[in-house]
Motif scaffolding. Structure first.
Motif, PDB file in Angstrom:
ATOM      1  N   PRO A  90     -15.956  -6.203   2.167  1.00  0.00           N
ATOM      2  CA  PRO A  90     -15.571  -7.163   1.128  1.00  0.00           C
ATOM      3  C   PRO A  90     -16.543  -8.338   1.082  1.00  0.00           C
ATOM      4  CG  PRO A  90     -14.082  -7.286   3.015  1.00  0.00           C
ATOM      5  CD  PRO A  90     -14.984  -6.115   3.255  1.00  0.00           C
ATOM      6  N   GLN A  94     -13.740 -11.978  -1.773  1.00  0.00           N
ATOM      7  CA  GLN A  94     -12.682 -10.964  -1.612  1.00  0.00           C
ATOM      8  C   GLN A  94     -11.919 -11.196  -0.315  1.00  0.00           C
ATOM      9  OE1 GLN A  94     -15.389  -7.649  -2.154  1.00  0.00           O
ATOM     10  NE2 GLN A  94     -14.554  -7.184  -4.188  1.00  0.00           N
ATOM     11  N   GLN A  95     -12.653 -11.469   0.754  1.00  0.00           N
ATOM     12  CA  GLN A  95     -11.990 -11.696   2.044  1.00  0.00           C
ATOM     13  C   GLN A  95     -11.121 -12.952   1.979  1.00  0.00           C
ATOM     14  OE1 GLN A  95     -12.255  -9.459   4.737  1.00  0.00           O
ATOM     15  NE2 GLN A  95     -10.481 -10.661   5.373  1.00  0.00           N
ATOM     16  N   ILE A  98      -7.789 -12.261   0.467  1.00  0.00           N
ATOM     17  CA  ILE A  98      -6.883 -11.617   1.416  1.00  0.00           C
ATOM     18  C   ILE A  98      -6.332 -12.648   2.401  1.00  0.00           C
ATOM     19  CG2 ILE A  98      -6.709  -9.902   3.275  1.00  0.00           C
ATOM     20  CD1 ILE A  98      -8.981  -8.346   1.911  1.00  0.00           C
ATOM     21  N   ASP A  99      -7.234 -13.429   2.982  1.00  0.00           N
ATOM     22  CA  ASP A  99      -6.832 -14.339   4.056  1.00  0.00           C
ATOM     23  C   ASP A  99      -5.916 -15.457   3.579  1.00  0.00           C
ATOM     24  OD1 ASP A  99      -8.370 -12.842   5.720  1.00  0.00           O
ATOM     25  OD2 ASP A  99     -10.097 -14.210   5.703  1.00  0.00           O
ATOM     26  N   ALA A 100      -6.140 -15.913   2.345  1.00  0.00           N
ATOM     27  CA  ALA A 100      -5.370 -17.060   1.867  1.00  0.00           C
ATOM     28  C   ALA A 100      -4.095 -16.643   1.148  1.00  0.00           C
ATOM     29  CB  ALA A 100      -6.244 -17.917   0.956  1.00  0.00           C
ATOM     30  N   GLY A 101      -3.822 -15.354   1.059  1.00  0.00           N
ATOM     31  CA  GLY A 101      -2.593 -14.916   0.391  1.00  0.00           C
ATOM     32  C   GLY A 101      -2.702 -14.966  -1.130  1.00  0.00           C
ATOM     33  N   VAL A 103      -3.345 -12.596  -3.083  1.00  0.00           N
ATOM     34  CA  VAL A 103      -3.075 -11.290  -3.700  1.00  0.00           C
ATOM     35  C   VAL A 103      -1.596 -10.954  -3.568  1.00  0.00           C
ATOM     36  CG1 VAL A 103      -3.610  -8.828  -3.658  1.00  0.00           C
ATOM     37  CG2 VAL A 103      -5.357 -10.486  -2.976  1.00  0.00           C
ATOM     38  N   GLN A 104      -0.934 -10.746  -4.688  1.00  0.00           N
ATOM     39  CA  GLN A 104       0.413 -10.152  -4.625  1.00  0.00           C
ATOM     40  C   GLN A 104       0.331  -8.775  -5.274  1.00  0.00           C
ATOM     41  OE1 GLN A 104       3.808 -12.680  -5.570  1.00  0.00           O
ATOM     42  NE2 GLN A 104       2.819 -14.446  -4.630  1.00  0.00           N
ATOM     43  N   THR A 109      -6.320  -9.657  -9.707  1.00  0.00           N
ATOM     44  CA  THR A 109      -7.284  -9.961  -8.649  1.00  0.00           C
ATOM     45  C   THR A 109      -8.724  -9.564  -8.989  1.00  0.00           C
ATOM     46  OG1 THR A 109      -5.458  -9.645  -7.097  1.00  0.00           O
ATOM     47  CG2 THR A 109      -7.669  -9.813  -6.159  1.00  0.00           C
ATOM     48  N   VAL A 113     -11.604 -12.273  -8.944  1.00  0.00           N
ATOM     49  CA  VAL A 113     -12.672 -12.207  -7.942  1.00  0.00           C
ATOM     50  C   VAL A 113     -14.034 -12.295  -8.641  1.00  0.00           C
ATOM     51  CG1 VAL A 113     -13.814 -10.607  -6.352  1.00  0.00           C
ATOM     52  CG2 VAL A 113     -11.364 -11.050  -6.128  1.00  0.00           C
ATOM     53  N   GLY A 146      -1.124 -21.080  -6.591  1.00  0.00           N
ATOM     54  CA  GLY A 146      -1.326 -21.919  -5.399  1.00  0.00           C
ATOM     55  C   GLY A 146      -2.221 -21.260  -4.364  1.00  0.00           C
ATOM     56  N   ARG A 147      -1.900 -20.012  -4.013  1.00  0.00           N
ATOM     57  CA  ARG A 147      -2.691 -19.323  -2.979  1.00  0.00           C
ATOM     58  C   ARG A 147      -4.040 -18.886  -3.534  1.00  0.00           C
ATOM     59  NH1 ARG A 147      -1.556 -22.061   0.259  1.00  0.00           N
ATOM     60  NH2 ARG A 147      -0.391 -23.084  -1.359  1.00  0.00           N
ATOM     61  N   PHE A 149      -5.846 -20.859  -5.601  1.00  0.00           N
ATOM     62  CA  PHE A 149      -6.663 -22.063  -5.379  1.00  0.00           C
ATOM     63  C   PHE A 149      -7.083 -22.116  -3.914  1.00  0.00           C
ATOM     64  CE2 PHE A 149      -3.858 -24.238  -8.808  1.00  0.00           C
ATOM     65  CZ  PHE A 149      -4.618 -23.682  -9.815  1.00  0.00           C
TER      66      PHE A 149
ATOM     67  N   ARG B  11      -5.781 -14.350  11.921  1.00  0.00           N
ATOM     68  CA  ARG B  11      -5.536 -15.448  12.839  1.00  0.00           C
ATOM     69  C   ARG B  11      -5.382 -14.962  14.276  1.00  0.00           C
ATOM     70  NH1 ARG B  11      -3.538 -14.714   8.525  1.00  0.00           N
ATOM     71  NH2 ARG B  11      -3.919 -16.084   6.755  1.00  0.00           N
ATOM     72  N   ARG B  23      -1.623  -8.091   4.231  1.00  0.00           N
ATOM     73  CA  ARG B  23      -1.087  -6.957   3.462  1.00  0.00           C
ATOM     74  C   ARG B  23      -1.954  -5.719   3.643  1.00  0.00           C
ATOM     75  NH1 ARG B  23       1.680  -8.628  -1.570  1.00  0.00           N
ATOM     76  NH2 ARG B  23       1.553  -6.416  -1.973  1.00  0.00           N
ATOM     77  N   LEU B  27      -7.034  -5.256   0.902  1.00  0.00           N
ATOM     78  CA  LEU B  27      -8.452  -4.944   0.784  1.00  0.00           C
ATOM     79  C   LEU B  27      -8.715  -4.101  -0.464  1.00  0.00           C
ATOM     80  CD1 LEU B  27     -11.256  -5.207   2.047  1.00  0.00           C
ATOM     81  CD2 LEU B  27     -10.808  -3.103   3.337  1.00  0.00           C
ATOM     82  N   VAL B  30      -8.470  -6.323  -3.627  1.00  0.00           N
ATOM     83  CA  VAL B  30      -9.571  -7.245  -3.942  1.00  0.00           C
ATOM     84  C   VAL B  30     -10.845  -6.489  -4.322  1.00  0.00           C
ATOM     85  CG1 VAL B  30      -8.722  -9.134  -2.507  1.00  0.00           C
ATOM     86  CG2 VAL B  30     -10.348  -7.497  -1.531  1.00  0.00           C
ATOM     87  N   GLN B  31     -10.946  -5.257  -3.895  1.00  0.00           N
ATOM     88  CA  GLN B  31     -12.153  -4.486  -4.193  1.00  0.00           C
ATOM     89  C   GLN B  31     -12.011  -3.640  -5.460  1.00  0.00           C
ATOM     90  OE1 GLN B  31     -12.777  -2.423  -0.392  1.00  0.00           O
ATOM     91  NE2 GLN B  31     -14.519  -3.793  -0.045  1.00  0.00           N
ATOM     92  N   GLY B 493       4.487  -5.997  -5.651  1.00  0.00           N
ATOM     93  CA  GLY B 493       3.621  -7.150  -5.444  1.00  0.00           C
ATOM     94  C   GLY B 493       4.185  -8.109  -4.411  1.00  0.00           C
ATOM     95  N   LEU B 656       2.963 -16.908   4.637  1.00  0.00           N
ATOM     96  CA  LEU B 656       2.093 -16.887   3.460  1.00  0.00           C
ATOM     97  C   LEU B 656       2.767 -16.162   2.296  1.00  0.00           C
ATOM     98  CD1 LEU B 656      -0.647 -18.118   3.106  1.00  0.00           C
ATOM     99  CD2 LEU B 656      -1.693 -15.980   3.905  1.00  0.00           C
ATOM    100  N   GLU B 663       5.918 -20.265  -4.889  1.00  0.00           N
ATOM    101  CA  GLU B 663       5.011 -20.808  -5.904  1.00  0.00           C
ATOM    102  C   GLU B 663       5.038 -19.955  -7.183  1.00  0.00           C
ATOM    103  OE1 GLU B 663       1.620 -22.960  -3.122  1.00  0.00           O
ATOM    104  OE2 GLU B 663       1.404 -20.832  -3.550  1.00  0.00           O
TER     105      GLU B 663
END
Ligand code: FES
Ligand code: FES
Lengths: 168, 761
Positions: A90, A94-95, A98-101, A103-104, A109, A113, A146-147, A149, B11, B23, B27, B30-31, B493, B656, B663
């Motif tokens: 990624p 993209q990473q 994922i890390d900040a939440g 993506v639902q 997305t 992205v 929010g996530r 941003f 983390r 989740r 990956l 996002v791809q 989702g 999260l 939100e």
């Protein structure tokens, strides 16, 4: 339909499009003819941004572009953002999503992205307001933004962080 | 084909319960590799498309499909005459035709479907179908459905359900009485991933496999099989990737059409709606009108609520009767109240059908009761916070249905912790135009901007009500330290896929948790709705994992001559709590394969009696919202600056993901407050597009400051309450109250339009 064909340069590769109907949008051709379904469509009217791709470095709604007019452009889709030749790793953006939440359901997305890459490549230090403005054409129905941003800020801060010093 | 998983979060945590585990689908999403149902594809497939009625009410005189069939590339055209099984379907009543036969009852009702080699060919075929209609007068006014002045538009009649809630002294008059009439507009779920499915016919033509974006595979399966005239096992469903749902995928949309076309052509059929068709193809949030009278003592103690509520269900019943009982049983709000006189109607009309949307009837009720609480506060000389604190419901209080609220009920804490959240700074003199009402378009006059603050608090039932056993099933397989989970829980989702993995890691001490495809190959999980899957499917996964753990402990205990009750999971090890044994789960039982299935049922509920009395709900969750808005009263422009919220969640299982639900729900509630509405003219939608149906964008998103109130719910398998719906419920009245505070206008309907602010009373 016709027997004509044209070529599109997508993610650095040339693709022939044959027997296409002239009215097909770039979004349709990417998804249905070139096997690149990462680009999404949720309105086909330029209102949601889920179909965002880069055309010669500019972010465009691929639903509004006629595929046949995009022949000379360098097109980059969500599948082609990673510099890794297999596109398996990624990107930082993209990473960060994922890390900040960020993506639902993930339908917004890919477009986001792409839009965020476009933003950070032009403006590596966007302010909160510039971030909001840059993605105001990308609708997300799940997250309330929010996530998203947070993801963009994370990607921005990581790009701008000084390289880690080895510990002494 | 199982999904692989990231075993740890970024983390460095193990991704167990309580952590922001990553989740498993993140990956791929996002791809651009995640397969949504609209991405499904098969060799030799055809495209399906639907012909819809332009009229809200008409008799069908004739349908001529010959010109459509003659088009090169068109494989078939089907109508009601081609439905082999039941001609109608529905979630509660079987009252909606697969295709309209003699009469159409709403503008957008399906009449025929075609299969063709290209979406464009299919579109041309639809144009070539000739339908002759005799247009009939349309029933568009809900009151006409009630007063009997309009002949029944459906064999089931024009009133879908009437439900009263009558409790206490019906002659009681309070020292303080306030009245109001409130209206809620028709909201759309506007999930981003449009309806889409791929149907694959079985070789013998007597069965079908369907990949579809839905909220409840097994309910779809049941309805589809009935319409196809096939046994259940010949209709197999797999969840196609779902791009959001919010209630809008609870009903059948294209499922039956797609399967019928596949069976008729013996070829794979892909169907997907465009945005406009999506507005016609799924149900919406009920528009509602409520006349309310609240009685209180002079000190602000709420004594009696009187309500007459009318919900327009549109042409078909969908879940209207359940939406109605949710509304009428939640009319008191999260407040103690002994006396109630509630009369509710869900009616049929020739408007588009309405059904489930996040908040399910409670959104409408909450806009009414919270508006009334503010009126009471003003009449009693109390602040909005004080009137709510004075009446805040507690565990053990009774609802107006007579049901005792035995859920954890931290209403007072929700209010106090929301109030404790710092207010945003005042609007800066030099604020960017994007930060003030109107944004970069029509921008407010800076000197005109007024700030307002408003409150909303709500109660929401969790799970299905009125005697329905909406159980959930899950299976856990464990071999050599790798767990595999199977369930039919629709991931739309919300992140159930990651929660399921977190549960397995916590219970079993494994890191790798694989997920089987979500399909009807296992028992039902119930619907992904009613804030129920964390509780119900979470309970099922937890139960299945615990059964497996018990077997594992028995095995390990036998091997070490120990009492299995002495064993426990510690991290990724099994330990003897009274001895020294410590052995990695992965190495504890080489070659042993364990496989257990568990069904989670919630406690039984009852139907309401004619006075609306009965223990009809399972459990409740609460939330408070405080909104801060900037308004330009002359131009009617609103900017929601901040939403502060404290939500009763029981226990946070994934911080999260929980914050994302809060939100996201707030943004939808904001949409209903100030922008989202399907506008009808003579029963026909005026704005079925994202150009004209406005959704909150990144520039509309307020600052959200959220506090999670963690008081574990003893009834809930994981101590956690559902968190999906509460965020979108009381935020709407909070925003409207803030606009009232800034403008002094009455604002009795949502969404609040610019003209309501500028010209309203
Ligand atoms: S599909 Fe292109 S902007 Fe929505
Ligand atoms: S994550 Fe679902 S639309 Fe953005």
């Amino acid at each position: 339909m016709s027997n004509e064909f044209y070529s599109l340069i997508v993610n650095g590769k040339e693709h022939e499009v044959r027997d296409a109907w002239a009215g097909e949008s770039l979004m349709y051709v990417l998804r249905e003819r070139l096997g690149l379904p990462g680009t999404k469509g949720a309105c086909e009217q330029g209102e949601c941004g889920s179909c965002t791709v880069l055309m010669d470095g500019e972010a465009v709604c691929s639903c509004l572009v006629m595929a046949a007019t995009a022949v000379d452009a360098q097109i980059v889709t969500v599948e082609g953002l990673s510099s890794d030749p297999t596109h398996a790793t990624p990107t930082d953006v993209q990473q960060a999503f994922i890390d900040a939440g960020g993506v639902q359901c993930g339908f917004c997305t890919p477009g986001l992205v792409v839009a965020v890459h476009h933003l950070l490549d032009r403006n590596p230090q966007p302010t909160e307001l510039q971030i909001k403005e840059a993605i105001s054409g990308n609708i997300c129905r799940c997250t309330g933004y929010g996530r998203i941003f947070a993801a963009i800020e994370l990607a921005r801060d990581q790009r701008n962080a000084p390289p880690e010093q080895p510990a002494h | 084909m199982s999904q692989t998983t990231t075993t740890t979060s970024k983390r460095g945590e193990r991704g167990t319960l309580g952590n922001s585990a990553v989740r498993p689908d993140g990956l791929a999403k996002v791809q651009g590799r995640f397969a949504f149902s609209s991405d499904a594809w098969a060799d030799n497939m055809l495209w399906g498309a639907t012909l819809r009625s332009p009229h809200p009410h008409a008799r069908i005189i004739s349908i001529d499909v010959s010109a459509a069939l003659a088009i090169n590339g068109v494989a078939t055209v089907i109508t009601a005459a081609d439905v082999p099984g039941q001609l109608t379907y529905g979630l509660i009543a079987n009252d909606q035709p697969v295709f309209a036969k003699d009469v159409v009852r709403f503008a957008g009702e399906p009449i025929a479907a075609v299969a063709a080699d290209h979406p464009e060919t299919a579109r041309r075929a639809l144009d070539a179908i000739v339908v002759v209609y005799e247009v009939l007068p349309a029933l568009l006014d809900a009151e006409q459905a009630i007063d009997g002045s309009f002949a029944p538009i459906h064999p089931d009649g024009n009133v879908i359900r009437r439900q009263k809630v009558v409790r206490g002294d019906q002659n009681f008059v309070g020292e303080v009485v306030v009245e109001g009439t409130y209206e809620v507009g028709m909201q759309d779920q506007a999930f981003l991933g449009l309806e889409a499915a791929l149907a694959l016919p079985d070789d013998d033509g007597a069965g079908v496999e369907l990949y579809v974006a839905t909220q409840w595979l097994h309910e779809d399966q049941k309805q589809i099989a009935a319409c196809l005239g096939l046994p259940l096992e010949r209709v197999r469903l797999t969840l196609g990737g779902v791009g959001g749902a919010f209630g809008g995928r609870e009903d059948i949309s294209l499922q039956v059409h797609c399967c019928l076309l596949a069976l008729a052509t013996r070829r794979p059929i892909k169907m997907q709606y465009g945005r406009e068709e999506s507005f016609f193809g799924h149900i919406h949030r009920h528009p509602a009108s409520m006349v309310m009278r609240h009685h209180a003592d002079r000190d602000g103690t709420l004594r009696r609520v009187e309500v007459r509520a009318v919900f327009d269900g549109g042409a078909y019943a969908s879940t209207s009767s359940a939406v109605l009982i949710n509304a009428v049983t939640h009319m008191q709000g999260p407040y103690r109240c002994d006396i109630a006189t509630v009369d509710g109607y869900a009616v049929r009309s020739n408007n588009p059908p309405c059904g489930a949307m996040r908040g399910f009837g409670v959104v409408q009720a909450c806009f009414g009761h919270e508006s009334q609480m503010d009126k009471l506060a003003a009449a009693c000389g109390l602040s909005p916070v004080d009137i709510r604190l004075r009446n805040a419901m507690r565990t053990g209080d009774r609802l107006i249905t007579g049901q005792i609220v035995d859920s954890v009920a931290p209403v007072e804490r929700c209010i106090r912790e929301t109030a404790a959240i710092p207010m945003p700074p005042p609007l800066a003199q030099d604020a960017d135009s994007l930060d003030i009402p109107g944004g970069s378009g029509l921008t407010a006059q800076r000197s005109n901007i007024r700030r307002g603050v408003g409150w909303g608090v709500s109660i929401k039932n969790l799970m299905y009500s009125e005697g329905f056993d909406d159980y959930a099933t899950a299976r856990c397989h464990l071999a050599d330290g790798v767990a595999t989970l199977q369930f039919a829980t629709a991931e739309v989702g919300q992140g159930f896929v990651v929660l399921a993995q977190q549960i397995a890691r916590s219970v079993l001490g494994v890191d790798t948790v694989l997920l089987e495809p979500i399909s009807t190959a296992i028992g039902s999980a119930g619907s992904t709705s009613a804030s129920r899957q964390t509780w119900m499917s979470g309970g099922a996964v937890d139960g299945a994992c615990r059964l497996v753990r018990e077997r594992l402990f028995e095995h390990v205990a036998a091997a070490h001559q120990l009492d299995p009750l002495r064993l426990a999971i510690d991290g990724t090890d099994i330990i003897d709590t009274r001895g020294s044994l410590r052995i990695a789960v992965a190495e504890s039982a080489p070659g042993l394969v364990l496989d257990e299935t568990f069904e989670h049922h919630h406690r039984a509920t009852e139907e309401l009696d004619e006075n609306g009395q009965g223990n009809c709900h399972v459990a409740f969750a609460f939330v408070a919202h405080r909104a801060v808005v900037d308004v330009d009263p002359d131009l009617g422009l609103v900017k929601v600056v901040q939403i502060a919220t404290a939500q009763d969640v029981g226990r946070v299982l994934n911080p999260l993901a929980a914050l994302g639900q809060v939100e996201g729900g707030i943004a939808q509630g904001l949409g209903l407050a100030v922008m989202e509405e399907i506008v009808l003219k003579d029963g026909v939608m005026r704005n079925p597009s994202f150009t004209d149906y406005l959704l909150p964008t990144s520039l509309d998103a307020p600052i959200v400051v959220a506090t999670m109130i963690e008081e574990p719910e003893p009834q809930a398998p994981l101590g956690a309450k559902g968190i999906g719906e509460p965020p979108c419920i009381s935020v709407t009245p909070a925003i409207v109250a803030a606009i009232r505070d800034a403008t002094g206008k009455a604002l009795t309907r949502v969404p609040v339009r610019a003209q309501d602010i500028v010209f309203g009373d």
